[in-house]
Design a protein around this motif. Structure first.
Motif, mmCIF file in Angstrom:
data_model
loop_
_atom_site.group_PDB
_atom_site.id
_atom_site.type_symbol
_atom_site.label_atom_id
_atom_site.label_comp_id
_atom_site.label_asym_id
_atom_site.label_seq_id
_atom_site.Cartn_x
_atom_site.Cartn_y
_atom_site.Cartn_z
ATOM 1 N N GLN A 21 0.751 -1.305 0.131
ATOM 2 C CA GLN A 21 0.136 -0.072 0.211
ATOM 3 C C GLN A 21 0.954 1.373 -0.074
ATOM 4 O OE1 GLN A 21 0.161 -2.044 2.635
ATOM 5 N NE2 GLN A 21 -0.365 -1.099 4.340
ATOM 6 N N ALA A 22 2.113 1.157 0.265
ATOM 7 C CA ALA A 22 2.956 2.357 0.085
ATOM 8 C C ALA A 22 3.846 2.501 -1.067
ATOM 9 C CB ALA A 22 4.189 2.236 1.253
ATOM 10 N N PHE A 23 3.590 1.605 -2.020
ATOM 11 C CA PHE A 23 4.331 1.582 -3.406
ATOM 12 C C PHE A 23 3.847 2.827 -3.965
ATOM 13 C CE2 PHE A 23 4.970 -3.152 -4.704
ATOM 14 C CZ PHE A 23 5.503 -3.212 -3.667
ATOM 15 N N GLY A 24 5.054 3.549 -4.441
ATOM 16 C CA GLY A 24 4.831 4.798 -5.062
ATOM 17 C C GLY A 24 5.066 6.024 -4.101
ATOM 18 N N ASN A 25 5.155 5.715 -2.994
ATOM 19 C CA ASN A 25 5.583 7.020 -1.850
ATOM 20 C C ASN A 25 6.767 6.850 -1.480
ATOM 21 O OD1 ASN A 25 2.898 7.952 -0.266
ATOM 22 N ND2 ASN A 25 2.491 5.730 -1.134
ATOM 23 N N PHE A 26 7.591 7.686 -1.606
ATOM 24 C CA PHE A 26 9.279 7.911 -1.478
ATOM 25 C C PHE A 26 9.542 9.038 -0.392
ATOM 26 C CE2 PHE A 26 8.561 5.697 -5.336
ATOM 27 C CZ PHE A 26 9.467 4.565 -5.658
ATOM 28 N N GLY B 239 1.651 7.637 -10.291
ATOM 29 C CA GLY B 239 2.345 8.775 -9.917
ATOM 30 C C GLY B 239 3.017 8.604 -8.749
ATOM 31 N N LEU B 240 4.083 9.266 -8.741
ATOM 32 C CA LEU B 240 5.256 9.252 -7.520
ATOM 33 C C LEU B 240 4.560 10.174 -6.423
ATOM 34 C CD1 LEU B 240 8.465 8.908 -9.659
ATOM 35 C CD2 LEU B 240 7.064 7.148 -8.425
ATOM 36 N N ILE B 241 4.848 9.848 -5.260
ATOM 37 C CA ILE B 241 4.560 10.867 -4.156
ATOM 38 C C ILE B 241 5.774 11.054 -3.394
ATOM 39 C CG2 ILE B 241 3.357 11.509 -1.969
ATOM 40 C CD1 ILE B 241 0.964 9.947 -3.362
ATOM 41 N N TYR B 242 6.446 11.912 -3.515
ATOM 42 C CA TYR B 242 7.728 12.554 -2.595
ATOM 43 C C TYR B 242 7.097 12.911 -1.173
ATOM 44 C CZ TYR B 242 9.849 12.649 -7.142
ATOM 45 O OH TYR B 242 10.064 12.351 -8.651
ATOM 46 N N LYS B 243 7.667 12.534 -0.191
ATOM 47 C CA LYS B 243 7.282 12.876 1.410
ATOM 48 C C LYS B 243 8.641 13.223 1.957
ATOM 49 C CE LYS B 243 4.317 9.602 3.240
ATOM 50 N NZ LYS B 243 3.423 10.308 3.179
ATOM 51 N N LYS B 244 8.364 14.287 2.864
ATOM 52 C CA LYS B 244 9.207 14.702 3.726
ATOM 53 C C LYS B 244 10.122 13.860 4.529
ATOM 54 C CE LYS B 244 9.242 18.951 2.030
ATOM 55 N NZ LYS B 244 10.176 19.454 1.018
ATOM 56 N N VAL C 41 3.131 11.213 -13.368
ATOM 57 C CA VAL C 41 2.895 12.114 -12.335
ATOM 58 C C VAL C 41 3.863 11.878 -11.172
ATOM 59 C CG1 VAL C 41 1.108 12.999 -10.897
ATOM 60 C CG2 VAL C 41 0.603 12.536 -13.164
ATOM 61 N N THR C 42 4.376 13.229 -10.568
ATOM 62 C CA THR C 42 4.895 13.284 -9.256
ATOM 63 C C THR C 42 4.196 13.980 -8.365
ATOM 64 O OG1 THR C 42 6.440 15.116 -9.988
ATOM 65 C CG2 THR C 42 7.094 13.087 -10.368
ATOM 66 N N ALA C 43 4.053 13.910 -7.206
ATOM 67 C CA ALA C 43 3.263 14.656 -6.233
ATOM 68 C C ALA C 43 4.191 14.840 -4.912
ATOM 69 C CB ALA C 43 2.300 13.912 -5.645
ATOM 70 N N THR C 44 4.644 16.013 -4.816
ATOM 71 C CA THR C 44 5.771 16.464 -3.562
ATOM 72 C C THR C 44 5.065 17.196 -2.571
ATOM 73 O OG1 THR C 44 7.307 16.865 -5.413
ATOM 74 C CG2 THR C 44 7.960 17.837 -3.325
ATOM 75 N N GLU C 45 5.305 16.626 -1.196
ATOM 76 C CA GLU C 45 4.621 17.521 -0.153
ATOM 77 C C GLU C 45 5.373 18.867 0.107
ATOM 78 O OE1 GLU C 45 4.937 15.318 3.507
ATOM 79 O OE2 GLU C 45 3.912 13.748 2.849
ATOM 80 N N VAL C 46 4.557 19.772 0.155
ATOM 81 C CA VAL C 46 4.732 21.266 0.424
ATOM 82 C C VAL C 46 4.048 21.859 1.681
ATOM 83 C CG1 VAL C 46 5.249 21.489 -2.077
ATOM 84 C CG2 VAL C 46 3.030 22.109 -1.256
ATOM 85 N N GLU C 47 4.623 23.088 1.970
ATOM 86 C CA GLU C 47 3.766 23.498 3.188
ATOM 87 C C GLU C 47 2.568 23.698 2.953
ATOM 88 O OE1 GLU C 47 4.320 28.089 5.592
ATOM 89 O OE2 GLU C 47 5.476 27.422 3.930
#
Length: 801
Positions: A18-23, A93-98, A127-133
Motif C-alpha cells: 500500500q506504500a508503493f509509489g511513496n518515496f 504517480g510518485l509521491i515525494y514525502k518529507k 505524475v509526481t506529487a511533492t509534499e509542500v507547506e
C-alpha cells in the motif's frame, strides 16, 4: 511484479504494497521489477539521503545482479529525474514525502485518517506529487494541488492547468483513497478559476488554510532537463583490469560500430552527460563486472556532470533499444547453433522466431537468462479462472484458451536440481472488472502462501504475454478479444471471427483475435477466419512454411469445422463477404524482408508543461498514442509524426523541427533525407499501423469526411526540399470545441451539479476517448461490448454512476 525495499539504519526493510509509489526524500530505495524471465533493478536516491545510504544501495544492486546471474538491467534513479521506465511502474504517480530514517517516520498504513498534507502535482504522462507547506503560499495558477485531510481529499485545479494534468491528479487522488484509505475517503474538486462554484469545498479549504490574501503565484516553469535530447558528442570508454588495476580509457567517438565491443571487457558509453550506459561483456572478469556501476558513478563525478544523470547497466545480449540506436548497425549475437535466427520482437515485419535447444539452455545459464526462458516449458500446468471472485479450476481440454472478459491464474511447476520450482502467472483480460482483477491478485497471494512463498509471481496483461508463457501452451494459445469462458454465459453471437497467428514453432506461437475486417489482414502473417460453416486459413505472401504449419495446429483447436486454405491474392468471394467486403490492408513488400535489428522507438512530443520536450514511451502500443500530443515513431527507415486530435499548433510545428534535429544529431549518423511522414489521428496509413500489433482501426470514432492527410519529405518523392520546416495539414473531421467535457466536471457529481444538458446516466458519452479509457480501463468500443451490469460496475468505480 514489483518489489521495493528501503534502507533504515543501513539495513534493508521491505516496503508494504500500500506504500508503493511513496518515496521519502531522506531515504534510498531499491526497486525490482519483472520476474525470473526478465528483471530490472533500480536504486532510487532521495535528495536528502546520506552518502552512506547511497553507497549501500549501489553495493546491494551489484550483489543482487550477481545473485540473479548477471542478467538484470541496472538503473540509477535520482529524485525528480527518474527514467520513463521507472515512472511507468507507478501508473498513478510518485509521491515525494518529507523526512526519512532520521525523522522517525512511519510508512503509509491502510485506513489511517490522521493526515494533513498538501501535495503539489506535476507531470502529465508520469505524475509526481511533492509534499509542500500546507499554506496558500504554496499554490500557483498553473498546477494542480491535493489537500489531503484523511477522510476528505480536495483537488484544487489551477486556472492555467490543462485537462490532462487534472485527470492524472484525479487518478492519483483515487489511488490514495483506495490504497491508503481503504476506499473510505471522499474526493472533491475545486476549479481555481471558479472557486465560487464550490462553496462547501472552499469552506473546508479555508478552515485549514485560512483566508487567502493577494493573488496566486504565476505558473511555475518545468525546469526538468529533456532526458532524451540527443547529443553529437558520443564517446566510448573501455573499463579494464588487465594491468592489475582498473583503468577507464577512451576508445572511440561517434559514429560507433559494434565491433568495438569485446566480450572480455566492460564499456561506458557517454551521451555527452545526458546519460551514461554501461555494457558488460559476458567474458569480462568478475571484478570488472562488479565495478561497472561504481565506475559509471565515478565517471559522472569526474566529468562534473549533473548528479541526476541517468545510469543504465546492461549485460551482453540484453542491450536496450536506446543503446543499439547509438551504433551505425547492430546484429544480434544470438545467432548461434541450435537457436536459429534472432529478430526483434513486437514488430509487424518479422516477429522474433527463436528455436530453443534444450540442452543448450541447461548448459549455458547466461543464454537462458538472455532468452527469458527458465526451461523448455515441459513442466506441469494448472489453470484457474476467477468466477464470482473465487477460483474455479479448468479442465486441461480448455488450456490455452483465454477470454478478454476473464482473469486466470496459471501455476507452472518444474524441477531444477531435483527441486520443485513454481511460476504463478496472473493473466488479466482487457475487459475484466476491477473486482475480478483485485480478486485475481488476492487469490495469487493465497496460493503463494499455500506453497510457502516459493512461487515466482508474474502479472501478465492481455496481449503482453512473455515468451515462457507462450511456450507453456505448445503453440495452441488462443486469445479471444472479449467474452468469457464461464459455463452458461452467452458469448458474442454467431458471425465471422478473425485471428492473427504469429509463431514458427510451439515455443513462440499465439493466435490473437482482431476485428473481423479486411483492414486487419497483413501480408506477413497467417490469419484464421472462422465463419458459421468453415474456417479459412489465409496465408499471406510473406509468411513461412513453419508459420503455416503452426496455424493449422491452432485451427484444429479453434474448431473441428472443415478447413479451407486461401492464398493471398486467390481469395474466393465468400471470404471477402465474411469480412464485410474487400478493403486495403498492410501489404507493403518491404515488410516481407527480414527485420532490421533496430527496434522502433516512440516519443511523446508536448508543450503542455509550458516547455516543448520529447519523452520516450516504453513498450509502444496503440494505447500510448495520446490525442493531446504529437508522437514521433522512429522505424529507422522512416520517421512518423502522429498528430493527435487535440494537439496544438505549437506542438505540431516544434515536432517537425525536432524530427529534423533528431535525425541531424543522431549518434549513428542517420541519413538526413530519411522520410518524415506526418499522419493524423484516425487517418493512419497501413505503413504506420503495421508497426503495432492487433491495431484497432475503429478505436477512435472520427467522422471520415475527406481523405487521409499525409505529408512526407525526402525519399518519398513528394518533396525533395531540405528546408528545416514540415507542413502539417489541418485535421479533417476533428471534434468541435466543447464536444467533450473534462472528467472533473463529471466525476462524483450529483445530477444537479452536472453541466446543463448532461444525461446523468450517460456521463461516459461526454468523455473523450482517452479520458474514457484512462477512467474505465478499456476503449469506448470495448466498453460498449460489455454487458450492462459490467458497464455499471466500471462506472461506479470511476465515479460516473
Amino acid at each position: 511484479k514489483k518489489y521495493l525495499v528501503v534502507f533504515k539504519n543501513m539495513k534493508m526493510v521491505p516496503v508494504p504494497d500500500q506504500a508503493f509509489g511513496n518515496f521519502f526524500e531522506g531515504d534510498c530505495y531499491v526497486v525490482l521489477y519483472g520476474s525470473s524471465n526478465s528483471m530490472d533493478v533500480h536504486y532510487w536516491i532521495g535528495n536528502s539521503s546520506s552518502q552512506d545510504e547511497q553507497g549501500a544501495a549501489a553495493i546491494l544492486v551489484t550483489q543482487l545482479d550477481e545473485f540473479l546471474g548477471g542478467s538484470p538491467v541496472q538503473h540509477r534513479e535520482v529524485q525528480a529525474a527518474e527514467s520513463s521506465k521507472f515512472r511507468s511502474y507507478f501508473r498513478n504517480g510518485l509521491i515525494y514525502k518529507k523526512g526519512g530514517v532520521d525523522s522517525g517516520f512511519r510508512h503509509v498504513e491502510s485506513n489511517v485518517y490522521k493526515i494533513l498534507r498538501l501535495l503539489h502535482i506535476k507531470g502529465r504522462k508520469h505524475v509526481t506529487a511533492t509534499e509542500v507547506e500546507v499554506s496558500w503560499s504554496s499554490f500557483n495558477s498553473g498546477d494542480v494541488f491535493l489537500l489531503d485531510m484523511g477522510k476528505v481529499i480536495v483537488q484544487w485545479n489551477g486556472p492555467q492547468s490543462n485537462r490532462s494534468e487534472k485527470l492524472k491528479a484525479m487518478l492519483l487522488a483515487q489511488d490514495v483513497r483506495d490504497r491508503e484509505r481503504g476506499g473510505r475517503a471522499q474526493i472533491g474538486v475545486v476549479e481555481g478559476g471558479d472557486e465560487e462554484d464550490s462553496p462547501e469545498l472552499m469552506k473546508i479549504m479555508r478552515a485549514v488554510l485560512g483566508q487567502r490574501s493577494g493573488k496566486l503565484k504565476e505558473a511555475e516553469p518545468d525546469d526538468t532537463p529533456d532526458r532524451h535530447q540527443q547529443t553529437a558528442n558520443i564517446r566510448l570508454y573501455n573499463v579494464s583490469d588487465e594491468s592489475g588495476k582498473l583503468v577507464v580509457q577512451e576508445v572511440a567517438m561517434q559514429p560507433l560500430t559494434q565491433d568495438l565491443l569485446h566480450s572480455t571487457d566492460c564499456y561506458i558509453v557517454d551521451q555527452g552527460g545526458s546519460s551514461v550506459l554501461v555494457w558488460k561483456g559476458k567474458e569480462a572478469s568478475i571484478e570488472e563486472r562488479r565495478s561497472a556501476l561504481g565506475r559509471a558513478v565515478g565517471f559522472i563525478k569526474a566529468k562534473n556532470y549533473s548528479s541526476s544523470t541517468n545510469v543504465e547497466v546492461m549485460a551482453e545480449g540484453g542491450e536496450s533499444a536506446m543503446f543499439k540506436h547509438l551504433f551505425i548497425s547492430w546484429t544480434e549475437k544470438g545467432q548461434t547453433k541450435g537457436l536459429g535466427n534472432v529478430y526483434t520482437t513486437g514488430k509487424i515485419a518479422k516477429v522474433e522466431q527463436v528455436k530453443f535447444d534444450v540442452m543448450e539452455l541447461h548448459a549455458r545459464p547466461e543464454l537462458a537468462a538472455q532468452q527469458r526462458m527458465v526451461d523448455d516449458a515441459s513442466g506441469q500446468v494448472q489453470i484457474w479462472r476467477i468466477e464470482d471472485l473465487e477460483l474455479r479450476e479448468l479442465h486441461p481440454s480448455s488450456f490455452g484458451q483465454f477470454y478478454g472478459g476473464d482473469c486466470y491464474l496459471v501455476l507452472y511447476t518444474y524441477k531444477r536440481a531435483s527441486k520443485l520450482q513454481y511460476i504463478l502467472y496472473m493473466w488479466q483480460g482487457r475487459h475484466a472488472t476491477q473486482d475480478e482483477i483485485t480478486s485475481c491478485a488476492y487469490q495469487a497471494v493465497a496460493m503463494d502462501n499455500k506453497y510457502s512463498g516459493v512461487p515466482v509471481q508474474v502479472r501478465v496483461v492481455m496481449g503482453k504475454e512473455p515468451r515462457h508463457f507462450l511456450a507453456i501452451f505448445k503453440g495452441k494459445l488462443i486469445i479471444f478479444e472479449g467474452g468469457t469462458g464461464r459455463a452458461g454465459v452467452t458469448n458474442p453471437g454467431p458471425g465471422a471471427r478473425l485471428f492473427q497467428v504469429r509463431g514458427t514453432h510451439e515455443m513462440n506461437t499465439r493466435a490473437t483475435e482482431v476485428p473481423a475486417r479486411s483492414s486487419s489482414l497483413n501480408t506477413n502473417d497467417v490469419f484464421l477466419l472462422k465463419t458459421d460453416h468453415t474456417i479459412y486459413l489465409w496465408y499471406g505472401k510473406g509468411c513461412s512454411g513453419d508459420e503455416r504449419e503452426m496455424a493449422k495446429a491452432v485451427a484444429d483447436v479453434l474448431s473441428r469445422q472443415d478447413k479451407q486454405v486461401v492464398m493471398e491474392g486467390q481469395e474466393p468471394a465468400e471470404f471477402w463477404v465474411a469480412l464485410g467486403g474487400k478493403a486495403p490492408y498492410a501489404c507493403d513488400k518491404r515488410l516481407q524482408k527480414e527485420e532490421t535489428p533496430h527496434s522502433p522507438r516512440l516519443f511523446e512530443c508536448s508543450n503542455q508543461t509550458g516547455r516543448f520536450r520529447m519523452t520516450e514511451v516504453e513498450d509502444l502500443t496503440q494505447e500510448d498514442l495520446d490525442q493531446d500530443d504529437v508522437m514521433l515513431l522512429d522505424t529507422w527507415e522512416e520517421i512518423f509524426l502522429w498528430i493527435g486530435r487535440s494537439a496544438n499548433e505549437y506542438e505540431t510545428k516544434e515536432a517537425c523541427n525536432s524530427a529534423l534535429e533528431y535525425l541531424r544529431t543522431h549518434p549513428a549518423g542517420r541519413d538526413p533525407d530519411t522520410p518524415i511522414i506526418s499522419v493524423k489521428q484516425g487517418y493512419e496509413p497501413l505503413t504506420f499501423t503495421g508497426w503495432f500489433n492487433a491495431w484497432d482501426p475503429q478505436k477512435w470514432s472520427v467522422s471520415r469526411s475527406g481523405t487521409p492527410a499525409i505529408t512526407a519529405r525526402g525519399k518519398t518523392g513528394l518533396s525533395t526540399s531540405h528546408s528545416s520546416s514540415c507542413f502539417i495539414p489541418a485535421t479533417p473531421g476533428a471534434p468541435r470545441t466543447g464536444e467533450y467535457l473534462g472528467p472533473e466536471l463529471l466525476i462524483n457529481k450529483s445530477p444537479n451539479e452536472l453541466p446543463k444538458g448532461v444525461d446523468p446516466n450517460r456521463r461516459e458519452d461526454y468523455l473523450s476517448d482517452v479520458d474514457l479509457e484512462n477512467l474505465l480501463g478499456c476503449s469506448r468500443s470495448g466498453f460498449q461490448r460489455l454487458p450492462r451490469w459490467r458497464q455499471n460496475d466500471l462506472k461506479k468505480k470511476a465515479g460516473l454512476f
